[in-house]
Design a protein around this motif. Structure first.
Motif, short mmCIF file in Angstrom:
data_model
loop_
_atom_site.label_atom_id
_atom_site.label_comp_id
_atom_site.label_asym_id
_atom_site.label_seq_id
_atom_site.Cartn_x
_atom_site.Cartn_y
_atom_site.Cartn_z
N THR A 11 3.52 33.63 43.94
CA THR A 11 3.16 34.08 42.61
C THR A 11 1.66 33.88 42.37
O THR A 11 1.11 32.84 42.69
CB THR A 11 3.94 33.30 41.54
N ILE A 32 -1.88 33.27 40.20
CA ILE A 32 -2.25 32.39 39.10
C ILE A 32 -3.19 33.15 38.17
O ILE A 32 -4.13 33.81 38.63
CB ILE A 32 -2.95 31.13 39.63
N ASP A 45 0.95 22.71 34.32
CA ASP A 45 1.20 24.15 34.27
C ASP A 45 0.51 24.79 35.46
O ASP A 45 -0.70 25.01 35.45
CB ASP A 45 0.67 24.73 32.96
N THR A 62 0.75 27.81 36.56
CA THR A 62 0.60 29.26 36.47
C THR A 62 -0.73 29.68 35.88
O THR A 62 -1.07 30.85 35.90
CB THR A 62 1.72 29.88 35.61
N LYS A 63 -1.51 28.73 35.34
CA LYS A 63 -2.80 29.03 34.73
C LYS A 63 -3.86 28.12 35.33
O LYS A 63 -3.59 26.98 35.69
CB LYS A 63 -2.76 28.82 33.22
#
Length: 72
Positions: free
Chosen positions: A31, A33, A62, A64-65
């Motif tokens: 995935t 970022i 977190d 994902t960021k």
């Protein structure tokens, strides 16, 4: 959160989004970022384009960021 808690990752810019936002692809993860430019990159007007290799700072809370801190 202390400076020691930050995870540094190297990735490649996969997509350029409006508002100085980028999707960065990492080799370890499937995935991408979602990242923004750090303060010194904006201050010195350093451009980041598609395909650039960048160093990202990610919070362990977190994953994902992140924040782009250096363009390699």
């Amino acid at each position: 959160m202390a400076k020691d808690d930050i995870i540094e990752i190297i990735g490649t810019v996969d997509e350029v989004l409006p508002g100085n936002m980028f999707r960065v692809k990492i080799e370890q993860s499937a995935t991408p970022i979602l990242c923004y430019m750090g303060g010194k990159l904006k201050q010195h007007k350093i451009r980041i384009i598609l395909g650039d290799s960048v160093k990202i700072e990610v919070s362990p809370y977190d994953l994902t960021k992140g924040r782009i801190s250096y363009r390699l």
